[in-house]
Design a protein around this motif. Structure first.
Motif, short mmCIF file in Angstrom:
data_model
loop_
_atom_site.label_atom_id
_atom_site.label_comp_id
_atom_site.label_asym_id
_atom_site.label_seq_id
_atom_site.Cartn_x
_atom_site.Cartn_y
_atom_site.Cartn_z
N GLY A 128 59.28 36.51 64.79
CA GLY A 128 58.15 36.72 65.61
C GLY A 128 58.24 38.26 65.60
N SER A 129 59.19 38.91 64.95
CA SER A 129 59.01 40.54 65.71
C SER A 129 57.55 41.07 65.00
N LEU A 130 57.55 40.60 63.87
CA LEU A 130 55.99 41.35 62.88
C LEU A 130 54.68 40.93 63.60
N LEU A 131 54.74 40.00 64.29
CA LEU A 131 53.77 39.72 65.03
C LEU A 131 53.05 40.54 66.70
N ALA A 132 54.62 40.69 67.05
CA ALA A 132 54.57 41.14 67.54
C ALA A 132 54.29 42.74 67.74
N LEU A 133 54.62 43.33 66.63
CA LEU A 133 54.36 44.98 66.17
C LEU A 133 52.34 44.83 65.31
N TRP A 134 52.33 43.78 65.18
CA TRP A 134 50.92 43.81 65.31
C TRP A 134 49.79 44.68 65.39
N ILE A 135 49.61 44.71 66.78
CA ILE A 135 49.43 45.84 67.97
C ILE A 135 49.17 46.48 68.15
N PRO A 136 50.56 47.43 68.30
CA PRO A 136 50.64 48.82 67.65
C PRO A 136 50.25 49.98 66.20
N MET A 137 51.21 48.83 65.65
CA MET A 137 50.62 49.54 63.84
C MET A 137 50.11 49.52 63.59
N SER A 138 48.76 48.15 63.98
CA SER A 138 46.50 48.40 64.00
C SER A 138 46.30 49.88 64.33
N CYS A 139 46.81 49.82 65.86
CA CYS A 139 46.17 51.47 66.56
C CYS A 139 46.74 52.55 66.01
N TRP A 140 48.06 52.25 65.73
CA TRP A 140 48.12 53.45 64.44
C TRP A 140 48.01 53.83 63.62
N THR A 141 47.97 52.72 62.42
CA THR A 141 46.92 52.79 61.12
C THR A 141 45.91 53.21 61.25
N ALA A 142 45.00 53.10 62.35
CA ALA A 142 43.23 52.74 62.40
C ALA A 142 43.38 54.41 62.72
N ALA A 143 44.30 54.80 63.48
CA ALA A 143 44.74 56.47 63.95
C ALA A 143 44.72 57.60 62.61
N ILE A 144 45.97 57.12 62.23
CA ILE A 144 45.58 57.62 60.50
C ILE A 144 45.34 57.82 59.83
N VAL A 145 44.85 56.78 59.36
CA VAL A 145 43.95 56.42 57.97
C VAL A 145 42.33 57.33 58.30
N THR A 146 42.08 57.37 60.06
CA THR A 146 40.69 58.16 60.45
C THR A 146 40.53 59.70 60.28
N ILE A 147 42.38 60.04 60.51
CA ILE A 147 42.23 61.31 60.65
C ILE A 147 41.95 61.74 58.96
N LEU A 148 42.80 61.03 57.81
CA LEU A 148 42.69 61.47 56.58
C LEU A 148 41.17 61.00 56.11
N GLU A 149 40.32 60.19 56.23
CA GLU A 149 38.99 59.89 55.75
C GLU A 149 38.27 61.30 56.81
N LYS A 150 39.06 61.68 57.77
CA LYS A 150 37.82 63.00 58.72
C LYS A 150 38.36 64.05 57.38
N ASN A 151 39.40 64.42 57.11
CA ASN A 151 40.20 65.77 56.69
C ASN A 151 39.45 65.83 54.69
N ASN A 152 38.37 64.62 54.90
CA ASN A 152 38.98 63.84 53.11
C ASN A 152 39.64 64.63 52.08
#
Length: 426
Positions: A128-152
């Motif tokens: 169940g390690s992947l389920l435990a990592l779902w919350i931090p990985m979702s936050c990191w992914t949202a942050a990285i994708v937002t930075i990429l999107e805002k910088n075109n």
């Protein structure tokens, strides 16, 4: 089958403080990953999002409380199926309440809390390690994708310029999250290794007793390996990820007729991925020609360092005190014992080391190493401050050199050659 201490019949559960001390590395690494993901998401939201920062902060706080509660349930050894049934049952009930007019903000808060409890509970479980990592990985992914999107950067990637999707800030974030991910996996292995090793005895051992006999520890080499693996994984992810989906140029998308039919999902651009890998291999081969002359220096690093170290231990180039001279000569003997796989263990006395070496060599059909007993006797006298008689340092040097030769005498040619590449501490 070896059971952990709390599942052995007739054995009382270990105290909660003992369990917490055993799990502090895995919990610390998980909370490092979790808190950093919260921080990355909140900073991204404060910089680019136009929503309510108070609501975002409230969800993050509720999630942290849920993870802490889940960790507490795991430390209390509540069965996983009990927690997961309660978690998914509450999630289903929360989703059903949206149809009867319950405020959406309350439902979102309950979902965040309950899901975080399940993730925190799975932190200490091997499965169940992947389920435990779902919350931090979702936050990191949202942050990285937002930075990429805002910088075109996403527009450039969608237009076919795939290698331009990354920038230094997002690469740094990617490397950070991969390092923390590997630290969490290492923490899990450290925790489970301690649990099973402490239970593999007639009576389960406490953490302090387990450490006294050589439990697994964090080492500089382990941290270095984690950093190197993270660097390699970051490079591979940054290189391969943009090629996992097929893109097309902006002009091609503009000329595509509006047929009204749903657009087919594109396949991964494997051809471009293969071309990119071949291009990288050609670049690596070209750069390797410049690095090739330095490869022998890298391979000869340990032999050269060993040569100078042995020379310094026998006859130092600078003036040293008699006690330091004696310590160097005894270390010279210990290097030979390490070459012969006879190095002393943790906390082993000098006399016990000599007795063990003699018994092992006797069982192998070899005679007692000449000079080992004499070198040990002289070194112990100097080490414990019993005086340094005249000529004792010279006698210790003769005994140490003779012991070095006789200890290594039974070694094969391969073992002698391999000893020059053996890692020496200090």
């Amino acid at each position: 089958m070896i059971l952990p201490p709390w599942l052995v019949a007739g054995v009382a559960r270990e105290p909660l403080r003992e369990t917490l001390a055993r799990a502090k590395w895995v919990l610390g690494s998980y909370w490092l990953l979790l808190v950093s993901s919260y921080a990355a998401l909140f900073v991204t939201a404060a910089t680019w999002w136009h929503g309510d920062l108070g609501a975002t902060a409230a969800i993050l706080v509720v999630s942290a409380i849920g993870v802490a509660a889940g960790n507490g349930l795991a430390l209390a050894r509540v069965r996983p199926w009990v927690v997961q049934v309660a978690v998914y049952g509450t999630l289903a009930l929360a989703c059903a309440t949206t149809m009867v007019g319950v405020p959406a903000s309350l439902v979102v808060g309950v979902i965040a809390l309950v899901w975080s409890i399940g993730a925190g509970h799975l932190t200490l479980h091997r499965r169940g390690s992947l389920l435990a990592l779902w919350i931090p990985m979702s936050c990191w992914t949202a942050a990285i994708v937002t930075i990429l999107e805002k910088n075109n950067r996403l527009h450039a990637w969608q237009a076919g310029h795939k290698e331009g999707v990354w920038q230094p800030a997002t690469l740094a974030l990617l490397f950070t999250v991969i390092v923390e991910f590997f630290l969490f996996l290492a923490g899990q292995e450290h925790y489970h290794a301690q649990v099973w090793q402490s239970g593999a005895t007639a009576s389960p051992m406490s953490l302090s007793a387990h450490r006294a006999v050589g439990a697994t520890r964090i080492t500089k080499r382990g941290v270095t390996a984690v950093l190197l693996l993270s660097l390699l994984a970051s490079g591979l992810v940054a290189r391969l990820a943009p090629y996992l989906w097929r893109t097309q140029s902006t002009d091609a998308r503009r000329t595509e007729p509006e047929s009204g039919r749903p657009r087919e999902v594109p396949d991964p651009d494997l051809d471009a991925l293969v071309r990119s890998i071949k291009r990288s291999l050609r670049e690596a081969a070209r750069q390797a020609r410049d690095v090739l002359p330095f490869v022998p220096l890298f391979l000869l690093n340990r032999p050269v360092r060993r040569l100078f170290l042995l020379r310094h231990l026998r006859r130092p180039l600078r003036e040293v005190t008699p006690s330091e001279r004696a310590a160097n000569l005894w270390r010279y003997v210990l290097i030979a014992l390490g070459d012969a796989k006879l190095a002393p263990g943790t906390g082993e006395s000098l006399d016990h080391t000599v007795e063990r070496v003699v018994s092992v060599r006797s069982a192998q059909g070899h005679a007692m190493p000449e000079g080992l007993d004499e070198a040990c006797e002289v070194y112990q006298r100097i080490r414990f401050g019993l005086g340094i008689p005249t000529g004792s340092i010279e006698a210790l040097q003769v005994s140490a050199e003779r012991a070095f030769v006789t200890v290594r005498a039974p070694l094969s040619r391969y073992a002698r050659a391999a000893s020059w590449w053996r890692r020496l501490d200090g």
